[in-house]
Design a protein around this motif. Structure first.
Motif, PDB file in Angstrom:
ATOM      1  N   ILE A  16       0.843  -1.193   0.000  1.00 60.32           N
ATOM      2  CA  ILE A  16       0.000   0.000   0.000  1.00 60.32           C
ATOM      3  C   ILE A  16       0.880   1.245   0.000  1.00 60.32           C
ATOM      4  N   ALA A  17       0.490   2.243  -0.810  1.00 59.15           N
ATOM      5  CA  ALA A  17       1.131   3.556  -0.770  1.00 59.15           C
ATOM      6  C   ALA A  17       0.068   4.604  -0.463  1.00 59.15           C
ATOM      7  N   ILE A  18       0.459   5.632   0.283  1.00 60.78           N
ATOM      8  CA  ILE A  18      -0.443   6.739   0.603  1.00 60.78           C
ATOM      9  C   ILE A  18       0.150   8.020   0.043  1.00 60.78           C
ATOM     10  N   ALA A  19      -0.594   8.701  -0.827  1.00 60.72           N
ATOM     11  CA  ALA A  19      -0.199   9.997  -1.373  1.00 60.72           C
ATOM     12  C   ALA A  19      -1.061  11.069  -0.710  1.00 60.72           C
ATOM     13  N   GLY A  20      -0.388  11.997  -0.037  1.00 62.98           N
ATOM     14  CA  GLY A  20      -1.093  12.988   0.761  1.00 62.98           C
ATOM     15  C   GLY A  20      -0.931  12.617   2.218  1.00 62.98           C
ATOM     16  N   PHE A  21      -0.130  13.398   2.947  1.00 66.36           N
ATOM     17  CA  PHE A  21       0.211  12.965   4.303  1.00 66.36           C
ATOM     18  C   PHE A  21      -0.017  14.075   5.316  1.00 66.36           C
ATOM     19  N   GLY A  22      -1.205  14.672   5.211  1.00 63.64           N
ATOM     20  CA  GLY A  22      -1.654  15.581   6.249  1.00 63.64           C
ATOM     21  C   GLY A  22      -2.363  14.804   7.338  1.00 63.64           C
ATOM     22  N   GLY A  23      -3.317  15.442   7.997  1.00 64.51           N
ATOM     23  CA  GLY A  23      -3.996  14.794   9.110  1.00 64.51           C
ATOM     24  C   GLY A  23      -4.702  13.516   8.729  1.00 64.51           C
TER      25      GLY A  23
END
Length: 337
Positions: free
Chosen positions: A6-13
């Motif tokens: 899994i990859a997550i793009a966007g790492f704000g809250g």
């Protein structure tokens, strides 16, 4: 045991909450799905971190500059992308580039931000169909409040005749405060901003655009419509005065900012604006930051759902609900994936 990266793009809250919740659920994925789920990459607008063997919580504390963008996600070897970046329905960015890249490569994609879906929904649906990638978007369509799931699963086979949705928590809080406590719009907004759940620039919420985006997503991805923002009439709550609130109260009516869809001659008409409800109506009693949806169908009649999840955890959980739908589909069709 099959490994899923899994990859997550966007790492704000929201992105951070999603990463933390995913890591905490790894044993569940092993026990329920026989899946070794690894978080192999996360990135924000300018920095990120990756590990093909899987990141741990402590590695997410420090991101490295220059590790970002669709090429970074591609290089991570991720099977599934979770897009959780800022939302801009006028341009689709910055999430649009990530989503396009993932779907074009046949990578299953879970979308949390609304902008790309509202801006380029038709193109993204076509990319997913062409590549065979699954495109899931519960987190973008009112998060903890089930909207897409209701029409796609619970009411499947029925014809949806109309939809009403209180889909924005900030505006519902403001109207509730103005109605029940008699405070003005500006005072209620400052209170919401100080509480951390209204944006410093709240216009997307107060002018109705956030509700409009969620309504478009439900219409196009859930009900097979082909609407764009120009097809909607959109009004917000910024011009509501204390006198109007008092007039409604004297008539026993409660105002709500509502997104509505109505089927007329086989096509949907859509809009966002203030509707008032008598006290006996469930919508009149949706308080504070809660959200709600009412769907009327030909065969199952009226269905109402109310959501009150705490953010950003509720949105993270909605995205990971989509992940479990993907794992279920992959297990059911192992030769396809």
């Amino acid at each position: 045991m099959k490994t899923y990266k899994i990859a997550i793009a966007g790492f704000g809250g929201v992105g951070r909450a999603t990463a933390s919740l995913l890591l905490s659920r790894r044993m569940r994925y092993r026990d329920v799905y026989g899946a070794d789920v690894r978080l192999v990459a996360v990135c924000g607008s300018r920095s990120g971190v990756a590990d093909v063997d899987g990141l741990e919580e402590e590695q997410l504390l420090t991101l490295e500059d220059g590790f970002s963008g669709p090429a970074f996600i591609e290089a991570s070897g991720a099977d599934i992308l979770i897009e959780a970046g800022p939302s801009d329905f006028r341009t689709g960015g910055p999430g649009l580039a990530y989503i396009r890249s993932a779907l074009s490569a046949g990578r299953d994609t879970i979308v949390i931000s609304k902008g790309a879906l509202a801006h380029s929904g038709r193109q993204l649906r076509e990319l997913a169909r062409g590549s065979g990638a699954m495109l899931k978007l519960s987190g973008a369509a009112a998060a903890a409040l089930p909207t897409i799931d209701l029409v796609g699963h619970s009411l499947k086979g029925c014809e949806v005749l109309s939809v009403e949705g209180i889909l924005n928590a900030t505006t519902n809080y403001l109207l509730d405060a103005m109605t029940t406590r008699g405070i003005g719009f500006d005072t209620a907004l400052r209170e919401a901003q100080q509480g951390g759940f209204a944006e410093a620039d709240p216009r997307n919420d107060t002018e109705g655009w956030d509700t409009a985006c969620k309504l478009l997503i439900l219409a196009n991805f859930g009900l097979g419509a082909d609407l764009d923002m120009n097809d909607l009439t959109v009004e917000g709550i910024q011009s509501i005065t204390g006198d109007r609130i008092e007039a409604w109260r004297s008539e026993g009516l409660v105002p709500k900012l509502v997104g509505s869809l109505t089927r007329v001659n086989g096509a949907f008409r859509a809009g966002v604006g203030i509707r008032t409800y008598p006290l006996a109506d469930p919508f009149a009693n949706i308080r504070g930051k809660d959200k709600a949806i009412r769907i009327v169908t030909d065969a199952m009649g009226e269905t109402i759902a109310i959501g009150s999840g705490k953010e950003p955890l509720a949105t993270a959980a909605a995205a990971l609900k989509d992940l479990e739908h993907i794992l279920t589909a992959r297990i059911a069709n192992p030769f396809r994936y």
